[in-house]
Design an enzyme around this catalytic site. Structure first.
Site, PDB file in Angstrom:
ATOM      1  N   ARG A 154      42.811  48.152  35.291  1.00  0.00           N
ATOM      2  CA  ARG A 154      42.937  48.289  36.758  1.00  0.00           C
ATOM      3  C   ARG A 154      43.624  49.600  37.156  1.00  0.00           C
ATOM      4  O   ARG A 154      44.252  49.685  38.204  1.00  0.00           O
ATOM      5  CB  ARG A 154      43.689  47.105  37.387  1.00  0.00           C
ATOM      6  CG  ARG A 154      43.128  45.748  37.060  1.00  0.00           C
ATOM      7  CD  ARG A 154      41.747  45.489  37.640  1.00  0.00           C
ATOM      8  NE  ARG A 154      41.269  44.211  37.152  1.00  0.00           N
ATOM      9  CZ  ARG A 154      40.487  44.082  36.073  1.00  0.00           C
ATOM     10  NH1 ARG A 154      40.046  45.149  35.426  1.00  0.00           N
ATOM     11  NH2 ARG A 154      40.110  42.899  35.666  1.00  0.00           N
ATOM     12  N   CYS A 184      43.303  38.792  42.840  1.00  0.00           N
ATOM     13  CA  CYS A 184      44.496  38.552  42.010  1.00  0.00           C
ATOM     14  C   CYS A 184      45.652  39.402  42.518  1.00  0.00           C
ATOM     15  O   CYS A 184      45.512  40.599  42.705  1.00  0.00           O
ATOM     16  CB  CYS A 184      44.198  38.867  40.550  1.00  0.00           C
ATOM     17  SG  CYS A 184      43.202  37.579  39.798  1.00  0.00           S
ATOM     18  N   GLU A 194      48.908  43.938  41.493  1.00  0.00           N
ATOM     19  CA  GLU A 194      47.573  44.556  41.383  1.00  0.00           C
ATOM     20  C   GLU A 194      47.085  44.955  42.783  1.00  0.00           C
ATOM     21  O   GLU A 194      46.458  45.993  42.970  1.00  0.00           O
ATOM     22  CB  GLU A 194      46.592  43.571  40.743  1.00  0.00           C
ATOM     23  CG  GLU A 194      45.182  44.134  40.631  1.00  0.00           C
ATOM     24  CD  GLU A 194      44.227  43.248  39.848  1.00  0.00           C
ATOM     25  OE1 GLU A 194      44.660  42.620  38.850  1.00  0.00           O
ATOM     26  OE2 GLU A 194      43.056  43.177  40.241  1.00  0.00           O
TER      27      GLU A 194
END
Ligand SMILES: Cc1cc2nc3c(=O)[nH]c(=O)nc-3n(C[C@H](O)[C@H](O)[C@H](O)COP(=O)(O)OP(=O)(O)OC[C@H]3O[C@@H](n4cnc5c(N)ncnc54)[C@H](O)[C@@H]3O)c2cc1C
Length: 257
Positions: free
Chosen positions: A128, A176, A247
């Site tokens: 990510r 998330c 995130e």
């Protein structure tokens, strides 16, 4: 147009944010003190195995369309509610696949208005994370290399079925909340182990279906979300010793240039 917008911000010393579909952003309750450049470069063109898509094109749609036509590489994208630019910027991924997997090159516009073609080898990718997160400018388009596969559509449908079963897809969320730790239990498993499912601050709530999803159960403010995220981080750190990293990207009201 994208180039002009970036040059305008540079000339006027204006803060800016390039926005795809906003599915991974948490804006400040006051908004954003600058220019939001909403990316609407929406095209997808395939020649042989090479597929070029505008940064504003729906990543989810691209995943479903390519799999339906029997092309493998982007099956995991179906169900990720972002844009192609946002997926490249975040190196979005699911089911063991990542955006960088079949990426070939990116067309990029720097803050100085220079248009660059960046081969994959010149971009750093991690979980990510990408080197784009450390520089200004904007992704204009991305080219992917696909492979023919009879199983692509079946795989993509399985991925969607799994998402529908395990994620609160009918609720409002930013996906998330935390990155998974590099080893050991996932962020969701840790939050669940700590008994935090259903914990609420104002209108923000930890989903009962998937503990790494923070949902807006009604009227949640950015402040509620941040407070709940901090509460979860400190409870998980106290009980397990693992420090969870966000995130979801918090967009501050003011960014100094
Ligand atoms: C229900 C749900 C499920 C999700 N599931 C997943 C999942 O399985 N896997 C996963 O990885 N993510 C998932 N996400 C998170 C999110 O969809 C991804 O991170 C997605 O890639 C973000 O794309 P976006 O266009 O919405 O980006 P935005 O939220 O608009 O932007 C995210 C960041 O990218 C930057 N950015 C966007 N476009 C550009 C551009 N053209 N040039 C430069 N910078 C740009 C923005 O400035 C911002 O910093 C999920 C989110 C939701 C709500």
């Amino acid at each position: 147009m994208l180039r002009e917008a970036l040059l305008y911000c540079r000339r006027e010393k204006l803060s800016y944010l390039v926005l795809g579909k906003g599915s991974n952003c948490l804006f400040d309750d006051r908004g954003f003190d600058g220019l939001v450049i909403l990316n609407k470069i929406c095209f997808a063109k395939q020649e042989g195995t090479r597929l070029c898509a505008g940064a504003g094109y729906s990543f989810s749609l691209l995943g479903a369309q390519t799999a339906r036509k029997g092309w493998s590489g982007l099956e995991f994208a179906a169900g990720i509610p972002g844009s192609v630019g946002g997926a490249v910027y975040m190196n979005a991924g699911a089911n063991g696949m990542e955006t960088c997997g079949c990426l070939e090159e990116v067309l990029y516009v720097t803050e100085e208005g220079v248009v660059e073609t960046l081969p994959k080898e010149q971009i750093r990718f991690g979980y990510r994370t990408t080197s784009f997160q450390e520089r200004g400018g904007a992704i204009a388009s991305a080219t992917f290399s696909l492979t023919p596969s009879q199983g692509a559509r079946g795989k993509q449908l399985d991925i969607i079925a799994y998402r529908t079963r395990t994620q609160p897809y009918k609720e409002m969320s930013a996906g998330c909340l935390f990155r998974n730790p590099p080893c050991g239990p996932s962020a969701g498993q840790l939050i669940e182990q700590c008994g935090l499912k259903g914990t609420r601050v104002g209108g923000a709530e930890i989903s009962a279906r998937h503990a790494n999803f923070l949902i807006n159960a009604g009227g949640a403010t950015a402040r509620d979300v941040q407070e709940l995220a901090r509460l979860v981080q400190s409870a998980v750190a106290d009980q397990t010793g693992v420090v969870l990293e966000m995130e979801v990207r918090s967009v501050p009201y003011h960014v100094s240039r």
